[in-house]
Design a protein around this motif. Structure first.
Motif, PDB file in Angstrom:
ATOM      1  N   LEU A  58       0.815  -1.212   0.000  1.00  0.00           N
ATOM      2  CA  LEU A  58       0.000   0.000   0.000  1.00  0.00           C
ATOM      3  C   LEU A  58       0.847   1.259   0.000  1.00  0.00           C
ATOM      4  O   LEU A  58       0.518   2.244  -0.682  1.00  0.00           O
ATOM      5  CB  LEU A  58      -0.941  -0.007   1.215  1.00  0.00           C
ATOM      6  N   ILE A  59       1.944   1.256   0.752  1.00  0.00           N
ATOM      7  CA  ILE A  59       2.822   2.426   0.780  1.00  0.00           C
ATOM      8  C   ILE A  59       3.431   2.657  -0.596  1.00  0.00           C
ATOM      9  O   ILE A  59       3.659   3.796  -1.010  1.00  0.00           O
ATOM     10  CB  ILE A  59       3.915   2.245   1.858  1.00  0.00           C
ATOM     11  N   MET A 105       2.007   2.493  -3.282  1.00  0.00           N
ATOM     12  CA  MET A 105       1.034   3.167  -4.138  1.00  0.00           C
ATOM     13  C   MET A 105       1.091   4.687  -3.978  1.00  0.00           C
ATOM     14  O   MET A 105       0.504   5.416  -4.777  1.00  0.00           O
ATOM     15  CB  MET A 105      -0.381   2.676  -3.814  1.00  0.00           C
ATOM     16  N   ILE A 106       1.768   5.171  -2.969  1.00  0.00           N
ATOM     17  CA  ILE A 106       1.875   6.616  -2.758  1.00  0.00           C
ATOM     18  C   ILE A 106       2.861   7.198  -3.769  1.00  0.00           C
ATOM     19  O   ILE A 106       3.959   6.659  -3.940  1.00  0.00           O
ATOM     20  CB  ILE A 106       2.348   6.922  -1.318  1.00  0.00           C
ATOM     21  N   PRO A 107       2.495   8.274  -4.455  1.00  0.00           N
ATOM     22  CA  PRO A 107       3.417   8.870  -5.443  1.00  0.00           C
ATOM     23  C   PRO A 107       4.767   9.235  -4.825  1.00  0.00           C
ATOM     24  O   PRO A 107       4.834   9.701  -3.688  1.00  0.00           O
ATOM     25  CB  PRO A 107       2.663  10.124  -5.915  1.00  0.00           C
ATOM     26  N   TYR A 108       5.834   8.972  -5.564  1.00  0.00           N
ATOM     27  CA  TYR A 108       7.216   9.258  -5.188  1.00  0.00           C
ATOM     28  C   TYR A 108       7.706   8.397  -4.018  1.00  0.00           C
ATOM     29  O   TYR A 108       8.746   8.697  -3.421  1.00  0.00           O
ATOM     30  CB  TYR A 108       7.409  10.745  -4.842  1.00  0.00           C
ATOM     31  N   SER A 109       6.970   7.347  -3.704  1.00  0.00           N
ATOM     32  CA  SER A 109       7.443   6.407  -2.691  1.00  0.00           C
ATOM     33  C   SER A 109       8.184   5.272  -3.391  1.00  0.00           C
ATOM     34  O   SER A 109       8.496   5.366  -4.580  1.00  0.00           O
ATOM     35  CB  SER A 109       6.268   5.859  -1.872  1.00  0.00           C
ATOM     36  N   THR A 152       8.273   0.917  -3.834  1.00  0.00           N
ATOM     37  CA  THR A 152       7.575  -0.348  -3.608  1.00  0.00           C
ATOM     38  C   THR A 152       8.599  -1.442  -3.326  1.00  0.00           C
ATOM     39  O   THR A 152       9.261  -1.933  -4.252  1.00  0.00           O
ATOM     40  CB  THR A 152       6.711  -0.732  -4.816  1.00  0.00           C
ATOM     41  N   HIS A 182       2.662  -1.332 -11.342  1.00  0.00           N
ATOM     42  CA  HIS A 182       3.235   0.009 -11.208  1.00  0.00           C
ATOM     43  C   HIS A 182       3.781   0.516 -12.535  1.00  0.00           C
ATOM     44  O   HIS A 182       3.708   1.716 -12.822  1.00  0.00           O
ATOM     45  CB  HIS A 182       4.345  -0.009 -10.152  1.00  0.00           C
ATOM     46  N   LEU A 212      -4.794  -1.032  -6.067  1.00  0.00           N
ATOM     47  CA  LEU A 212      -4.980  -1.076  -4.609  1.00  0.00           C
ATOM     48  C   LEU A 212      -5.558  -2.425  -4.187  1.00  0.00           C
ATOM     49  O   LEU A 212      -5.157  -3.006  -3.177  1.00  0.00           O
ATOM     50  CB  LEU A 212      -5.895   0.062  -4.160  1.00  0.00           C
TER      51      LEU A 212
END
Length: 253
Positions: free
Chosen positions: A105-106, A108-112, A114, A189, A228
């Motif tokens: 899930l993290i 999926m956050i932009p600029y994070s 995987t 992604h 998600l």
């Protein structure tokens, strides 16, 4: 020129970057973005669980309901596949499920980053679980555990061939477990990045194309919802297969 600078390769999001270079007796133990987000996922999981215990009441709040839902899903996996003997392994299974869920899930956050999109992580995790499961099997059954590779009543001439086939099919579990998670997260992604880049290119072109950029943008939003769902599903599948493989060595299936 601006759009060319902003639109990067879809695979760039998977690049491992060294944040703090460290070596120990020639061994590279540098802190990378992968390590950072693993730690972050662990801390977020602890924080999320602590929220569910904050101001507990007879009528559960939203955090309690969400935690209980994840808890019940994991408990049903353990109960359906391991039965009563799975109670001993439940803390590990629940931790594994929660950790993978938050890593997905993290991401999926932009600029994070995987973590589960790298085969090195998923293979290392799958191999560690596989070795642990086999140690449990040997501790439980002793040398009888190796009878897993030789079914009863097999004619002697084909014993070497059958043992080889059974051993290879047994080892391949590590690869299927790791590749399934890695492939799903990486492909999802990558697809999101490609469609986002396509929508930006249309918007930057101006004119009629700028108006129709809403089509790939709408598709992108739909795929984000799907991704998600896949993030939660892949954490569930990895946990489920871990329980199945553990049950195989405990019950000799």
């Amino acid at each position: 020129m601006l759009s060319q600078n902003l639109i990067t390769s879809p695979l760039e999001q998977f690049e491992i970057v060294t944040l703090i270079p460290l070596t120990f007796f020639g061994l590279n133990i540098s802190v990378t973005n992968s390590v950072l987000f693993m730690i972050f996922a662990f801390l977020v999981a602890i924080f999320w669980i602590s929220l569910s215990f904050y101001k507990n009441s007879v009528i559960p709040n939203n955090w309690q309901l969400l935690k209980e839902m994840v808890y019940n899903v994991t408990a049903s996996i353990v109960q359906d596949n391991l039965g009563s003997k799975g109670e001993f392994y439940f803390p590990f299974i629940f931790t594994l499920h929660l950790f993978l869920l938050f890593c997905n899930l993290i991401g999926m956050i932009p600029y994070s980053f995987t973590v589960t999109s790298h085969i090195t992580f998923t293979f290392g995790l799958a191999l560690s679980i596989f070795l642990g499961i086999n140690i449990i099997g040997i501790q439980t059954h002793g040398f009888k555990f190796f009878a897993l590779f030789l079914p009863r009543g097999v004619p002697l001439p084909i014993v070497p061939l059958l043992i080889t086939i059974e051993f290879l099919s047994y080892i391949v579990k590590v690869f299927t477990l790791s590749i399934r998670l890695f492939a799903n997260m990486t492909s999802g992604h990558t697809l999101l990045k490609i469609i986002a880049g396509f929508a930006w290119t249309m918007l930057s072109a101006g004119g009629l194309l700028a108006i129709f950029h809403i089509i790939p943008l709408g598709l992108l939003l739909a795929l984000i919802g799907l991704e998600l769902a896949i993030a939660g599903l892949q954490a569930y599948v990895f946990t489920l297969l871990t329980c199945i493989y553990l049950n195989d060595v405990l019950e000799f299936h």
